[in-house]
Design a protein around this motif. Structure first.
Motif, PDB file in Angstrom:
ATOM      1  N   LYS A 161       0.795  -1.230   0.000  1.00 22.57           N
ATOM      2  CA  LYS A 161       0.000   0.000   0.000  1.00 22.57           C
ATOM      3  C   LYS A 161       0.828   1.282   0.000  1.00 22.57           C
ATOM      4  CE  LYS A 161      -0.527   0.477   5.027  1.00 22.57           C
ATOM      5  NZ  LYS A 161      -1.468   0.448   6.168  1.00 22.57           N
ATOM      6  N   GLY A 162       2.074   1.202   0.428  1.00 20.08           N
ATOM      7  CA  GLY A 162       2.870   2.410   0.623  1.00 20.08           C
ATOM      8  C   GLY A 162       2.906   3.363  -0.554  1.00 20.08           C
ATOM      9  N   ALA A 163       3.341   2.874  -1.709  1.00 15.70           N
ATOM     10  CA  ALA A 163       3.465   3.729  -2.890  1.00 15.70           C
ATOM     11  C   ALA A 163       2.317   3.543  -3.865  1.00 15.70           C
ATOM     12  CB  ALA A 163       4.791   3.429  -3.600  1.00 15.70           C
ATOM     13  N   ALA A 164       1.339   2.706  -3.488  1.00 11.42           N
ATOM     14  CA  ALA A 164       0.269   2.359  -4.415  1.00 11.42           C
ATOM     15  C   ALA A 164      -0.778   3.457  -4.523  1.00 11.42           C
ATOM     16  CB  ALA A 164      -0.391   1.063  -3.975  1.00 11.42           C
ATOM     17  N   ILE A 165      -1.396   3.537  -5.700  1.00  5.40           N
ATOM     18  CA  ILE A 165      -2.530   4.446  -5.876  1.00  5.40           C
ATOM     19  C   ILE A 165      -3.846   3.675  -5.887  1.00  5.40           C
ATOM     20  CG2 ILE A 165      -1.176   6.196  -7.085  1.00  5.40           C
ATOM     21  CD1 ILE A 165      -2.383   5.175  -9.719  1.00  5.40           C
ATOM     22  N   ASP A 168      -2.104  10.761  -7.473  1.00  7.86           N
ATOM     23  CA  ASP A 168      -2.049  10.023  -6.218  1.00  7.86           C
ATOM     24  C   ASP A 168      -3.348   9.246  -6.018  1.00  7.86           C
ATOM     25  OD1 ASP A 168      -3.992  11.828  -5.271  1.00  7.86           O
ATOM     26  OD2 ASP A 168      -2.510  13.096  -4.270  1.00  7.86           O
ATOM     27  N   ALA A 169      -3.426   8.532  -4.892  1.00  2.56           N
ATOM     28  CA  ALA A 169      -4.572   7.662  -4.640  1.00  2.56           C
ATOM     29  C   ALA A 169      -5.880   8.439  -4.541  1.00  2.56           C
ATOM     30  CB  ALA A 169      -4.333   6.861  -3.363  1.00  2.56           C
ATOM     31  N   SER A 170      -5.839   9.603  -3.907  1.00  2.00           N
ATOM     32  CA  SER A 170      -7.049  10.410  -3.771  1.00  2.00           C
ATOM     33  C   SER A 170      -7.547  10.889  -5.128  1.00  2.00           C
ATOM     34  CB  SER A 170      -6.772  11.606  -2.851  1.00  2.00           C
ATOM     35  OG  SER A 170      -7.919  12.410  -2.728  1.00  2.00           O
ATOM     36  N   GLN A 171      -6.626  11.267  -5.986  1.00  2.00           N
ATOM     37  CA  GLN A 171      -7.016  11.701  -7.332  1.00  2.00           C
ATOM     38  C   GLN A 171      -7.572  10.534  -8.140  1.00  2.00           C
ATOM     39  OE1 GLN A 171      -3.165  13.368  -8.211  1.00  2.00           O
ATOM     40  NE2 GLN A 171      -3.921  15.478  -8.041  1.00  2.00           N
ATOM     41  N   LEU A 172      -6.993   9.336  -7.958  1.00  2.00           N
ATOM     42  CA  LEU A 172      -7.534   8.171  -8.655  1.00  2.00           C
ATOM     43  C   LEU A 172      -8.948   7.875  -8.180  1.00  2.00           C
ATOM     44  CD1 LEU A 172      -7.428   5.815 -10.594  1.00  2.00           C
ATOM     45  CD2 LEU A 172      -6.272   4.477  -8.824  1.00  2.00           C
ATOM     46  N   ARG A 173      -9.214   8.064  -6.894  1.00  2.00           N
ATOM     47  CA  ARG A 173     -10.583   7.852  -6.418  1.00  2.00           C
ATOM     48  C   ARG A 173     -11.553   8.721  -7.218  1.00  2.00           C
ATOM     49  NH1 ARG A 173     -13.153   9.656  -0.640  1.00  2.00           N
ATOM     50  NH2 ARG A 173     -13.155  11.652  -1.736  1.00  2.00           N
TER      51      ARG A 173
END
Length: 432
Positions: A90-94, A339-344
């Motif tokens: 999870k560390g670097a994952a989006i 980043d992950a939030s943007q992918l959401r």
């Protein structure tokens, strides 16, 4: 499987291209199960996912010019190992792709804290469709309740009242995945007057279901619906043939429509059906790119006979959905490395129209669908596929679930989950 052994599992868990490992990239790990009792179904799915991302790296330099780091972490479909893989990746994952309803349910609360989206296409917890409650979880393009609804609609000829007085058995894996459709079937049985008979299959019984099929012979249900996975599917199909259960009265969910499972019985399986939100299209333009840039280039783990199979091509569709979410986010935020939030946000704003599917070279491989902040499933519908003795072929037009009924169940179930796991964040600002 032979090709996988030759290349070694180590190559399967490496990034799709060496170049992606050395460059800044989009880290999209996959929690795979190429080993264990469900490997036969996992391998073609994972191969399809991997090959689509490899094709994008080879053809386009990734997505938006950024290489894709597609790492695999092997779980063997074990929930415990799956949680370990989630923590390790999870560390670097989006994004996280848990690939098991059991794993999904375990990491679901963690993703709220870690703020990383779960992508669980066609699996997981059906109420995840409610994006207000499950802000970080996506099970597009169809949920298990969608699948159950489409199966009943098909069996009832579009009129569930015609099922009144019928007996419908659910042969299901005794696992969170296999139990997912039970609340929907129970509600529909009560509302429409048919008898619902759940028949569980334990993990240790998957290859020896004599007790379950003895019960089926005794109960004589009008239909048997299968919610199976891995070795359970082949075991059930073999028993159905052995006991001469009418194959045209035997129908499975999309994970019970694996070519290899039916190939073991060949013509004896003719008539068996499976609902599916994807359909293989051997002549689709995307397949030419996959073959040229990945398979013929020696960068695929798939065997030749996998390429046109239901599960391999479903793997392509799954990675395409993720790629579309990434592309949508990149365009909205004017950023190549999201980043992950943007992918959401990107996953909440997918709009796969007929025109877009044609651009992707994937017409007919998945029905068009769109998502929103409130709708994390899309409810695309699907097709009935039928085994003709040698392969699965289309056996219906585009089918749709009963969205109104499903929505009436999703909301209360999501609210109940949030209450049971309080304090649970809810997006009160989400209106559509």
């Amino acid at each position: 499987m032979k090709k996988l052994t030759n290349l070694a599992v180590a190559s399967a868990i490496a990034v799709v291209t060496a170049g992606a490992a050395m460059a800044e990239g989009l880290n999209v790990p996959n929690l795979t199960y190429r080993t264990g009792p469900f490997a036969a179904t996992g391998i073609p799915l994972m191969n399809g996912q991997r090959d689509y991302m490899a094709m994008l790296n080879a053809r386009d330099g990734g997505i938006g010019g950024v290489p894709i780091e597609f790492n695999e972490c092997e779980t063997g479909y074990s929930t415990e190992k799956g949680v370990e893989c989630y923590e390790a990746t999870k560390g670097a994952a989006i994004v996280t792709q848990p690939w098991s309803t059991g794993i999904t349910l375990q990491v679901l609360p963690k993703t709220n804290v870690d703020q990383i989206p779960i992508l669980a296409p066609g699996y997981g917890f059906s109420p995840m469709a409610d994006g207000r409650v499950f802000q970080w979880a996506f099970n597009m393009p169809s949920s298990y309740w969608d699948g159950a609804s489409m199966i009943l609609n098909e069996l009832g000829g579009g009129d569930l009242s015609s099922l009144s007085g019928k007996k419908i058995a659910l042969l299901h894996l005794d696992h969170p995945y296999g139990k997912e459709p039970i609340p929907f079937f129970e509600a529909m049985a009560e509302a429409n007057g048919f008898e619902f008979l759940p028949i569980p299959v334990g993990l240790k019984e998957m290859q020896n279901q004599s007790a379950q099929w003895l019960q089926i012979r005794r109960e004589r249900p009008d239909y048997v619906i299968m919610w199976g996975w891995g070795a359970m599917n082949a075991g059930a199909i073999s028993e159905a043939v052995k006991t001469r259960y009418p194959m045209d009265q035997f129908i499975g969910v999309w994970w019970s429509g694996h070519d290899a499972d039916l190939a073991t019985v060949g013509e004896a399986g003719t008539g068996y059906r499976s609902i599916s939100w994807s359909a293989p299209q051997p002549d689709a333009p995307v397949m030419a790119d996959i073959r040229k840039l990945v398979f013929d280039a020696g960068d695929s783990l798939a065997a030749e006979d996998e390429l046109n199979s239901v599960f391999y091509q479903r793997g392509l569709v799954i990675s395409m959905i993720l790629a579309e979410g990434i592309k949508t986010a990149q365009e909205n935020f004017d950023a190549a490395e999201i980043d992950a939030s943007q992918l959401r946000w990107g996953l909440e704003n997918i709009n796969l129209t007929d025109e877009r599917l044609a651009e992707l070279g994937m017409t007919g491989m998945v029905p068009p669908f769109a998502t929103s902040c409130a709708n994390h499933t899309g409810h695309s519908g699907g097709w009935m596929l039928q085994w003709d003795g040698a392969q699965f072929v289309p056996a219906s037009g585009h089918l749709m679930p009963d969205s109104e009924t499903i929505a009436s169940l999703e909301g209360p179930a999501a609210a109940e989950y949030a209450e049971a796991n309080a304090p649970w964040p809810v997006n009160e600002d989400c209106e559509g």
